[in-house]
Design a protein around this motif. Structure first.
Motif, PDB file in Angstrom:
ATOM      1  N   SER A 121       0.816  -1.215   0.000  1.00 37.93           N
ATOM      2  CA  SER A 121       0.000   0.000   0.000  1.00 37.93           C
ATOM      3  C   SER A 121       0.849   1.265   0.000  1.00 37.93           C
ATOM      4  O   SER A 121       0.429   2.303  -0.501  1.00 37.93           O
ATOM      5  CB  SER A 121      -0.930   0.017   1.217  1.00 37.93           C
ATOM      6  N   GLN A 122       2.064   1.181   0.543  1.00 33.02           N
ATOM      7  CA  GLN A 122       2.952   2.339   0.555  1.00 33.02           C
ATOM      8  C   GLN A 122       4.403   1.874   0.716  1.00 33.02           C
ATOM      9  O   GLN A 122       4.688   0.680   0.794  1.00 33.02           O
ATOM     10  CB  GLN A 122       2.551   3.353   1.636  1.00 33.02           C
ATOM     11  N   VAL A 123       5.334   2.833   0.744  1.00 34.56           N
ATOM     12  CA  VAL A 123       6.772   2.546   0.650  1.00 34.56           C
ATOM     13  C   VAL A 123       7.277   1.631   1.755  1.00 34.56           C
ATOM     14  O   VAL A 123       8.143   0.780   1.519  1.00 34.56           O
ATOM     15  CB  VAL A 123       7.568   3.871   0.643  1.00 34.56           C
ATOM     16  N   ASN A 124       6.755   1.779   2.970  1.00 35.58           N
ATOM     17  CA  ASN A 124       7.234   0.971   4.092  1.00 35.58           C
ATOM     18  C   ASN A 124       6.200  -0.042   4.581  1.00 35.58           C
ATOM     19  O   ASN A 124       6.200  -0.432   5.746  1.00 35.58           O
ATOM     20  CB  ASN A 124       7.691   1.883   5.239  1.00 35.58           C
ATOM     21  N   SER A 125       5.330  -0.483   3.669  1.00 35.03           N
ATOM     22  CA  SER A 125       4.363  -1.531   4.017  1.00 35.03           C
ATOM     23  C   SER A 125       5.089  -2.816   4.390  1.00 35.03           C
ATOM     24  O   SER A 125       6.203  -3.082   3.936  1.00 35.03           O
ATOM     25  CB  SER A 125       3.441  -1.813   2.828  1.00 35.03           C
ATOM     26  N   VAL A 126       4.426  -3.629   5.201  1.00 42.21           N
ATOM     27  CA  VAL A 126       5.000  -4.914   5.624  1.00 42.21           C
ATOM     28  C   VAL A 126       3.965  -6.009   5.383  1.00 42.21           C
ATOM     29  O   VAL A 126       2.834  -5.934   5.881  1.00 42.21           O
ATOM     30  CB  VAL A 126       5.391  -4.892   7.119  1.00 42.21           C
ATOM     31  N   LEU A 127       4.349  -7.038   4.621  1.00 45.02           N
ATOM     32  CA  LEU A 127       3.474  -8.184   4.388  1.00 45.02           C
ATOM     33  C   LEU A 127       3.517  -9.109   5.605  1.00 45.02           C
ATOM     34  O   LEU A 127       4.385  -8.966   6.476  1.00 45.02           O
ATOM     35  CB  LEU A 127       3.928  -8.928   3.129  1.00 45.02           C
ATOM     36  N   PRO A 128       2.607 -10.091   5.702  1.00 41.53           N
ATOM     37  CA  PRO A 128       2.583 -10.979   6.871  1.00 41.53           C
ATOM     38  C   PRO A 128       3.915 -11.675   7.158  1.00 41.53           C
ATOM     39  O   PRO A 128       4.219 -11.976   8.312  1.00 41.53           O
ATOM     40  CB  PRO A 128       1.485 -11.990   6.506  1.00 41.53           C
ATOM     41  N   ASN A 129       4.709 -11.965   6.132  1.00 31.22           N
ATOM     42  CA  ASN A 129       6.004 -12.615   6.346  1.00 31.22           C
ATOM     43  C   ASN A 129       7.118 -11.603   6.640  1.00 31.22           C
ATOM     44  O   ASN A 129       8.289 -11.974   6.714  1.00 31.22           O
ATOM     45  CB  ASN A 129       6.397 -13.470   5.141  1.00 31.22           C
ATOM     46  N   GLY A 130       6.718 -10.338   6.805  1.00 30.54           N
ATOM     47  CA  GLY A 130       7.706  -9.312   7.119  1.00 30.54           C
ATOM     48  C   GLY A 130       8.363  -8.690   5.910  1.00 30.54           C
ATOM     49  O   GLY A 130       9.186  -7.781   6.042  1.00 30.54           O
ATOM     50  N   MET A 131       8.004  -9.167   4.710  1.00 27.68           N
ATOM     51  CA  MET A 131       8.606  -8.641   3.484  1.00 27.68           C
ATOM     52  C   MET A 131       8.150  -7.198   3.243  1.00 27.68           C
ATOM     53  O   MET A 131       6.977  -6.888   3.357  1.00 27.68           O
ATOM     54  CB  MET A 131       8.223  -9.509   2.297  1.00 27.68           C
ATOM     55  N   THR A 132       9.113  -6.339   2.918  1.00 27.42           N
ATOM     56  CA  THR A 132       8.818  -4.942   2.603  1.00 27.42           C
ATOM     57  C   THR A 132       9.066  -4.694   1.113  1.00 27.42           C
ATOM     58  O   THR A 132       9.693  -5.519   0.434  1.00 27.42           O
ATOM     59  CB  THR A 132       9.731  -4.003   3.405  1.00 27.42           C
ATOM     60  N   PRO A 133       8.601  -3.563   0.578  1.00 27.02           N
ATOM     61  CA  PRO A 133       8.883  -3.245  -0.821  1.00 27.02           C
ATOM     62  C   PRO A 133      10.371  -3.245  -1.136  1.00 27.02           C
ATOM     63  O   PRO A 133      10.787  -3.732  -2.190  1.00 27.02           O
ATOM     64  CB  PRO A 133       8.267  -1.849  -0.997  1.00 27.02           C
ATOM     65  N   LEU A 134      11.198  -2.691  -0.232  1.00 26.53           N
ATOM     66  CA  LEU A 134      12.637  -2.627  -0.474  1.00 26.53           C
ATOM     67  C   LEU A 134      13.247  -4.025  -0.544  1.00 26.53           C
ATOM     68  O   LEU A 134      14.094  -4.306  -1.389  1.00 26.53           O
ATOM     69  CB  LEU A 134      13.317  -1.802   0.618  1.00 26.53           C
ATOM     70  N   MET A 135      12.808  -4.905   0.320  1.00 22.24           N
ATOM     71  CA  MET A 135      13.291  -6.288   0.284  1.00 22.24           C
ATOM     72  C   MET A 135      12.862  -6.977  -1.010  1.00 22.24           C
ATOM     73  O   MET A 135      13.672  -7.654  -1.662  1.00 22.24           O
ATOM     74  CB  MET A 135      12.741  -7.075   1.482  1.00 22.24           C
ATOM     75  N   HIS A 136      11.608  -6.801  -1.374  1.00 21.74           N
ATOM     76  CA  HIS A 136      11.080  -7.486  -2.554  1.00 21.74           C
ATOM     77  C   HIS A 136      11.767  -7.003  -3.827  1.00 21.74           C
ATOM     78  O   HIS A 136      12.152  -7.814  -4.683  1.00 21.74           O
ATOM     79  CB  HIS A 136       9.569  -7.262  -2.651  1.00 21.74           C
ATOM     80  N   ALA A 137      11.942  -5.691  -3.950  1.00 16.27           N
ATOM     81  CA  ALA A 137      12.616  -5.147  -5.130  1.00 16.27           C
ATOM     82  C   ALA A 137      14.079  -5.575  -5.168  1.00 16.27           C
ATOM     83  O   ALA A 137      14.637  -5.828  -6.238  1.00 16.27           O
ATOM     84  CB  ALA A 137      12.511  -3.620  -5.132  1.00 16.27           C
ATOM     85  N   SER A 138      14.705  -5.670  -4.004  1.00 13.81           N
ATOM     86  CA  SER A 138      16.097  -6.125  -3.933  1.00 13.81           C
ATOM     87  C   SER A 138      16.203  -7.586  -4.355  1.00 13.81           C
ATOM     88  O   SER A 138      17.152  -7.976  -5.051  1.00 13.81           O
ATOM     89  CB  SER A 138      16.639  -5.944  -2.516  1.00 13.81           C
ATOM     90  N   ARG A 139      15.256  -8.393  -3.941  1.00 10.52           N
ATOM     91  CA  ARG A 139      15.240  -9.806  -4.331  1.00 10.52           C
ATOM     92  C   ARG A 139      15.051  -9.948  -5.840  1.00 10.52           C
ATOM     93  O   ARG A 139      15.638 -10.815  -6.474  1.00 10.52           O
ATOM     94  CB  ARG A 139      14.123 -10.544  -3.602  1.00 10.52           C
ATOM     95  N   GLN A 140      14.228  -9.069  -6.419  1.00 10.68           N
ATOM     96  CA  GLN A 140      14.018  -9.067  -7.870  1.00 10.68           C
ATOM     97  C   GLN A 140      15.254  -8.579  -8.629  1.00 10.68           C
ATOM     98  O   GLN A 140      15.385  -8.834  -9.819  1.00 10.68           O
ATOM     99  CB  GLN A 140      12.852  -8.150  -8.233  1.00 10.68           C
ATOM    100  N   GLY A 141      16.102  -7.828  -7.953  1.00 14.60           N
ATOM    101  CA  GLY A 141      17.224  -7.188  -8.638  1.00 14.60           C
ATOM    102  C   GLY A 141      16.758  -5.968  -9.424  1.00 14.60           C
ATOM    103  O   GLY A 141      17.377  -5.592 -10.416  1.00 14.60           O
ATOM    104  N   ASN A 142      15.687  -5.345  -8.955  1.00 12.68           N
ATOM    105  CA  ASN A 142      15.072  -4.216  -9.665  1.00 12.68           C
ATOM    106  C   ASN A 142      15.719  -2.909  -9.207  1.00 12.68           C
ATOM    107  O   ASN A 142      15.239  -2.239  -8.290  1.00 12.68           O
ATOM    108  CB  ASN A 142      13.563  -4.195  -9.400  1.00 12.68           C
ATOM    109  N   ILE A 143      16.809  -2.535  -9.868  1.00 13.32           N
ATOM    110  CA  ILE A 143      17.590  -1.372  -9.450  1.00 13.32           C
ATOM    111  C   ILE A 143      16.791  -0.071  -9.515  1.00 13.32           C
ATOM    112  O   ILE A 143      16.818   0.717  -8.559  1.00 13.32           O
ATOM    113  CB  ILE A 143      18.891  -1.271 -10.271  1.00 13.32           C
ATOM    114  N   PRO A 144      16.071   0.231 -10.616  1.00  9.87           N
ATOM    115  CA  PRO A 144      15.323   1.499 -10.648  1.00  9.87           C
ATOM    116  C   PRO A 144      14.306   1.628  -9.524  1.00  9.87           C
ATOM    117  O   PRO A 144      14.162   2.702  -8.940  1.00  9.87           O
ATOM    118  CB  PRO A 144      14.646   1.459 -12.020  1.00  9.87           C
TER     119      PRO A 144
END
Length: 243
Positions: free
Chosen positions: A116-139
């Motif tokens: 929902s926003q930049v610092n949202s947290v999913l039930p497993n604790g995953m955040t947007p920054l973690m997810h994008a980092s896992r994807q390797g999505n630099i932009p």
């Protein structure tokens, strides 16, 4: 009457894109261009610009942009002096454009991935920054950091975003997080650091990057192992021994 560089705003870029043969030119560093740039923009440095002056027809519409809009005016004036007839500069540069457009692109990405926003947290604790980092999505990582993403958030295993950047083996992405001040020696719930994970996974380039950034080789996990103890390749072993 002396010709002047025409200034346009971010919301007028689409109008420029409709001009026949128009060329959008990014004047920033190559590294910043590769991290993120306006769609269809051509990167140009000193030697490339000289070639464009010689090779392009003088009636080619040109739109320059830099970081904040000053260098593009200077560069545009030089092209006018060489006889180009239609030259534009982007007001506010890439910074201004990203303020208008990257936020909307980031919003779309967040919604697509259930945030929902930049610092949202999913039930497993995953955040947007973690997810994008896992994807390797630099932009997207760059946009998240500019938008205030927290570097110290942890998932349900106690891992931070740097762990996922190491997983994706995106060295440039790691640089963004490290430059932002993320904790190199953060330990997850097992007491493991990113260096331990990279060494145990045989990610030689990641180990080298972490060591160069100052990651500690002396820390031990809950099983009393160091990164050196966990090295799974000869290259990782040698890198850790030399540190």
């Amino acid at each position: 009457m002396e010709k002047t560089v025409q200034r346009i705003c971010a919301d007028q870029i689409q109008n420029f894109a409709t001009l026949p043969g128009g060329i959008l030119i990014d004047l920033r560093s190559k590294a910043d261009y590769e991290t993120g740039h306006i769609d269809r923009a051509l990167h140009a440095n000193g030697s490339t610009l000289e070639k464009l002056i010689v090779q392009l027809p003088k009636n080619t519409p040109l739109l320059f942009y830099c970081y904040h809009g000053q260098a593009s005016l200077i560069q545009g004036k030089m092209f006018l002096d060489f006889g180009f007839m239609e030259v534009y500069s982007l007001n506010g540069g890439y910074h201004g454009w990203s303020h208008v457009y990257c936020k909307s692109q980031l919003k779309i990405w967040l919604e697509e991935h259930g945030f929902s926003q930049v610092n949202s947290v999913l039930p497993n604790g995953m955040t947007p920054l973690m997810h994008a980092s896992r994807q390797g999505n630099i932009p997207i990582v760059a946009d998240l950091l500019l938008s205030g993403a927290q570097l110290d958030q942890k998932n349900s295993d106690g891992n931070q975003a740097l762990w996922f950047a190491c997983y994706s083996e995106q060295l440039d992405l790691m640089d963004l997080l490290i430059a932002g001040g993320i904790d190199l020696d953060h330990r997850n719930d097992n007491g493991s650091t990113c260096l331990m994970y990279a060494a145990s996974s045989g990610k030689d380039a990641v180990v080298k990057k972490l060591l160069k950034a100052g990651a500690s080789v002396d820390l031990r996990n809950l099983d009393d192992f160091t990164a050196l103890d966990m090295a799974s390749t000869l290259e990782c072993l040698n890198l850790l021994r030399r540190s």
